[in-house]
Design an enzyme around this catalytic site. Structure first.
Site, mmCIF file in Angstrom:
data_model
loop_
_atom_site.group_PDB
_atom_site.id
_atom_site.type_symbol
_atom_site.label_atom_id
_atom_site.label_comp_id
_atom_site.label_asym_id
_atom_site.label_seq_id
_atom_site.Cartn_x
_atom_site.Cartn_y
_atom_site.Cartn_z
ATOM 1 N N SER A 144 83.289 19.520 70.134
ATOM 2 C CA SER A 144 81.821 19.270 70.896
ATOM 3 C C SER A 144 81.270 18.074 70.667
ATOM 4 O O SER A 144 81.429 17.385 69.751
ATOM 5 C CB SER A 144 81.037 20.513 70.606
ATOM 6 O OG SER A 144 79.791 20.634 70.632
ATOM 7 N N TYR A 157 77.936 25.431 62.645
ATOM 8 C CA TYR A 157 78.772 25.013 63.831
ATOM 9 C C TYR A 157 78.758 23.568 64.041
ATOM 10 O O TYR A 157 80.159 23.075 64.327
ATOM 11 C CB TYR A 157 77.627 25.562 65.302
ATOM 12 C CG TYR A 157 78.563 25.062 66.443
ATOM 13 C CD1 TYR A 157 79.466 25.971 67.027
ATOM 14 C CD2 TYR A 157 78.111 23.887 67.270
ATOM 15 C CE1 TYR A 157 80.168 25.537 68.221
ATOM 16 C CE2 TYR A 157 78.724 23.584 68.358
ATOM 17 C CZ TYR A 157 79.837 24.332 68.881
ATOM 18 O OH TYR A 157 80.463 24.009 69.966
#
Length: 261
Positions: A144, A157
């Site tokens: 990401s 995350y």
């Protein structure tokens, strides 16, 4: 089938929907035989149907990615059914946010298990066959742009995605002598069910209309575009094929310039 990945054998995790579904479909479209992983066989039905409709070849494998034994068995089944393994796309992941002071240990553990530990285990259980074949191979990871940023409330995350990019770089050095390329794809906001659900939560917190919040947030990039899953799939095809022959140890953004803001 002919295509950029003709004759290749691929495993794609988290392929029941979203980015993983697009990658599995694109791999099959380019001639690869694809093992489509989801939590259950039934969840892969839509992906398998769309691949079959285009004349591609795919089959389902299942595993709970928080269970080491199930991951090992799934990898073994995929390799046996494929007759070997050339491409592994570690796509599965979960995106949730919570302040550290409000975070339960089980929340942290679940994010770590799915986003960081599971990709390690999938690599661990697919690399021996890839190495034994002696023909190189490709290990890819869906990271990401959060792997390169600091974002309040996204600590767990982001930690997994920062860790995943570190894992990719070290693994690339480890298996490069065997001709195996290892890369991460770093998407920005992509038009998926996960993005919709996260923005629904955000809209409720902001007490703003969901449509307004989603549109403004998703277009917060240099192109002011909402990015479809296919954009990530196109990069996954490139990195798995001849175009990516000399690309390894990299974390490549697919974010329409979001990361530069």
């Amino acid at each position: 089938m002919t295509g950029k990945l003709a004759g290749k054998r691929a495993l794609v995790t988290g392929a029941a929907s979203g980015i993983g579904k697009s990658i599995a479909e694109s791999y099959a479209r380019e001639g690869a035989v694809v093992a489509v992983q989801a939590r259950s066989i039934e969840r892969s039905a839509e992906t398998l149907e769309s691949i079959a409709a285009e004349g591609g070849e795919a089959f389902a494998v299942a595993a709970d990615l928080t269970d080491t034994g199930e991951i090992e068995a799934m990898c073994r089944q995929a390799i046996e059914s494929l007759g070997g393994i050339d491409i592994v796309m570690n796509n599965a992941g979960i995106g949730e946010y919570k302040k550290v002071v409000e975070m339960e240990e089980c929340f942290w553990d679940r994010i770590m298990d799915v986003n960081l530990k599971a990709p390690f285990l999938v690599s661990k259980y697919t690399l021996p066959a890839m190495i034994e074949q002696g023909a190189g191979g490709v290990q890819l990871f869906n990271a990401s742009t959060n792997a390169k940023t600091a974002d309040a409330d996204w600590t767990a995350y982001n930690a997994t995605k920062h860790g995943l990019v570190g894992f990719v770089r070290c693994l690339a050095a480890e298996v490069g002598p065997q001709g195996i390329r290892v890369n991460a794809i770093c998407p920005g906001w992509i038009d998926t069910k996960m993005a919709v659900e996260l923005h629904e939560d955000l809209a409720r917190e902001m007490k703003e209309p969901y449509e307004k919040v989603y549109d403004e947030s998703m277009r917060l990039n240099m192109l002011s575009e909402i990015i479809p899953p296919q954009a990530v799939a196109d990069m996954a095809v490139f990195l798995a094929g001849e175009g990516g022959t000399y690309v390894t140890g990299q974390a490549i953004n697919v974010c329409a310039g979001l990361s530069v803001h």
